[in-house]
Design a protein around this motif. Structure first.
Motif, PDB file in Angstrom:
ATOM      1  N   ILE A   1       6.247   3.329   8.080  1.00 57.00           N
ATOM      2  CA  ILE A   1       7.470   2.859   7.563  1.00 57.00           C
ATOM      3  C   ILE A   1       8.344   3.971   6.877  1.00 57.00           C
ATOM      4  O   ILE A   1       9.410   4.071   6.999  1.00 57.00           O
TER       5      ILE A   1
ATOM      6  N   PHE B   1       0.093   2.514  12.168  1.00 53.77           N
ATOM      7  CA  PHE B   1      -0.151   0.997  12.111  1.00 53.77           C
ATOM      8  C   PHE B   1      -0.698   0.571  13.236  1.00 53.77           C
ATOM      9  O   PHE B   1      -1.399  -0.493  13.449  1.00 53.77           O
TER      10      PHE B   1
ATOM     11  N   ILE C   1      12.293  -4.460   8.754  1.00 52.37           N
ATOM     12  CA  ILE C   1      10.973  -4.704   8.443  1.00 52.37           C
ATOM     13  C   ILE C   1      10.732  -5.842   7.330  1.00 52.37           C
ATOM     14  O   ILE C   1      11.911  -6.307   6.740  1.00 52.37           O
TER      15      ILE C   1
ATOM     16  N   GLU D   1       0.809  -1.203   0.020  1.00 53.23           N
ATOM     17  CA  GLU D   1      -0.232  -0.077  -0.024  1.00 53.23           C
ATOM     18  C   GLU D   1       0.787   1.237   0.033  1.00 53.23           C
ATOM     19  O   GLU D   1       1.720   1.349   0.652  1.00 53.23           O
TER      20      GLU D   1
ATOM     21  N   GLU E   1       5.830 -14.816   7.949  1.00 54.95           N
ATOM     22  CA  GLU E   1       4.913 -13.733   7.938  1.00 54.95           C
ATOM     23  C   GLU E   1       3.790 -13.924   7.144  1.00 54.95           C
ATOM     24  O   GLU E   1       3.538 -13.367   6.089  1.00 54.95           O
TER      25      GLU E   1
ATOM     26  N   GLY F   1      -0.776  -5.466   5.273  1.00 59.44           N
ATOM     27  CA  GLY F   1       0.339  -6.465   5.149  1.00 59.44           C
ATOM     28  C   GLY F   1       0.396  -6.783   6.688  1.00 59.44           C
ATOM     29  O   GLY F   1       1.725  -7.039   7.280  1.00 59.44           O
ATOM     30  N   MET F   2      -0.660  -7.034   7.399  1.00 59.69           N
ATOM     31  CA  MET F   2      -0.506  -7.489   8.849  1.00 59.69           C
ATOM     32  C   MET F   2      -0.368  -9.079   9.092  1.00 59.69           C
ATOM     33  O   MET F   2      -1.159  -9.806   8.415  1.00 59.69           O
TER      34      MET F   2
ATOM     35  N   THR G   1       5.628  -6.485  13.881  1.00 63.91           N
ATOM     36  CA  THR G   1       6.103  -8.029  14.045  1.00 63.91           C
ATOM     37  C   THR G   1       7.677  -7.885  14.429  1.00 63.91           C
ATOM     38  O   THR G   1       8.380  -8.551  15.121  1.00 63.91           O
TER      39      THR G   1
HETATM   40  N1  ARG Z   1       3.812  -7.754   8.551  1.00 62.68           N
HETATM   41  C1  ARG Z   1       4.338  -6.705   9.668  1.00 62.68           C
HETATM   42  C2  ARG Z   1       3.465  -6.653  10.690  1.00 62.68           C
HETATM   43  O1  ARG Z   1       2.245  -7.394  10.670  1.00 62.68           O
HETATM   44  C3  ARG Z   1       4.607  -5.284   9.021  1.00 62.68           C
HETATM   45  C4  ARG Z   1       3.262  -4.658   8.718  1.00 62.68           C
HETATM   46  C5  ARG Z   1       3.468  -3.385   8.522  1.00 62.68           C
HETATM   47  N2  ARG Z   1       2.319  -2.661   7.720  1.00 62.68           N
HETATM   48  C6  ARG Z   1       2.178  -1.323   7.467  1.00 62.68           C
HETATM   49  N3  ARG Z   1       1.160  -1.128   6.342  1.00 62.68           N
HETATM   50  N4  ARG Z   1       3.008  -0.549   8.014  1.00 62.68           N
HETATM   51  O2  ARG Z   1       3.576  -6.334  11.663  1.00 62.68           O
END
Ligand code: ARG
Length: 295
Positions: free
Chosen positions: A212, A114, A229, A73, A255, A132-133, A186
């Motif tokens: 980010i 986030f 990251i 995104e 992940e 991207g969670m 994470t």
């Molecule tokens: N995958 C990682 C998490 O879930 C990083 C996700 C960060 N996503 C973002 N849009 N900033 O913690």
């Protein structure tokens, strides 16, 4: 004597009449409010609606994301739109929800920090999050995830200045002058558990930032030595940095990304899982990965 005092105040009769009107008005307001609560409350109170009913009455899906997580995104300033893998998937979900409900539904995207996402899902300010969670046991306690739609199997990338050759392994991290992470991610948890909690790295040399892009910037200007990251995003930023940044090492981690939902949103989850499974089966998900340079 007593007459003179009476003459300055309103007549008792007038006063009584005013009171009556007041009581009638208040009573009317109370009755109308009660009727409104009883009759409309069931339909309008979002807390009593299912996720799909809420979306139907809003006419939109409110989706939150931290929109600097390329290629999942980001904001495209030329078109004034959000773009990325997650955005494409969110649009597919919206189309399917719309078809299922038989009414037009739009997608509203909110760019947020986030770490605020789980709370906004809990209080139903938002309907879903594609950010991207990673699906984790800890997060499963507070939110509900769809079936995984992407696996960043390789783990976390260590993003450093290209000229920096001192952090070429995970072990070398203990000698980093400073580490930056995105709050609530994470990789932040990894740094805490594997480095700080084990006494291998001082907590005061770890910086946590809400976006980010802010973390990448911090390394770029030399404020932090390394940003940790998810590898696809680290590589994407390195690729876009015109040679300024590189991924110096990879930290193994698993992940799997999922759509995050309110725990009660089972009817919405059902549609989302179906969309994801169909896209995996018919090859659309693979096409989406290729479109966004992911493997
Ligand atoms: N995958 C990682 C998490 O879930 C990083 C996700 C960060 N996503 C973002 N849009 N900033 O913690």
């Amino acid at each position: 004597m007593s007459d003179s005092t009476d003459s300055t105040s309103p007549s008792p009769l007038k006063k009584k009449g005013g009171k009556k009107i007041m009581i009638a008005v208040v009573a009317a307001i109370v009755v109308v409010a009660l009727i409104a609560t009883v009759v409309l409350g069931g339909f309008l109170n979002p807390n009593e609606q299912t996720a799909l009913e809420k979306i139907k009455s809003q006419g939109k899906i409110i989706m939150a994301t931290e929109a600097t997580f390329i290629p999942f995104e980001s904001f495209d300033p030329t078109n004034g739109t959000y773009v990325g893998f997650d955005i494409d998937l969110a649009n597919r979900i919206t189309e399917n929800v719309s078809a299922e409900l038989g009414v037009p539904i739009t997608l509203e995207i909110r760019d947020v920090a986030f770490n605020t996402i789980p709370a906004s899902l809990n209080n139903k300010q938002i309907d879903m999050s594609l950010s991207g969670m990673t699906i984790t046991d800890e997060r499963n306690e507070s939110v509900m995830f769809s079936t995984p739609y992407y696996m960043a199997e390789a783990g976390f990338g260590m993003l450093v200045k290209t000229a920096d050759n001192s952090l070429n392994s995970v072990e070398a991290l203990t000698s980093a002058s400073s580490i930056v992470v995105n709050t609530g991610t994470t990789s932040e948890i990894w740094v805490q558990k594997e480095l700080v909690d084990k006494g291998l790295y001082p907590a005061n040399k770890v910086k946590s930032l809400p976006t980010i892009a802010g973390c990448v910037q911090d390394v770029s200007i030399g404020q932090s030595q390394v940003f940790i990251i998810d590898k696809p995003t680290a590589e994407e930023y390195a690729g876009q940095s015109s040679g300024d940044l590189k991924v110096s090492a990879v930290i193994p981690s698993y992940e799997p990304y999922g759509v995050a939902l309110n725990k009660e949103a089972t009817d919405l989850k059902e549609i989302i899982d179906r969309v994801i499974n169909t896209m995996i089966e018919n090859g659309e998900m693979e096409k989406l990965r290729i479109k966004w340079g992911l493997n």
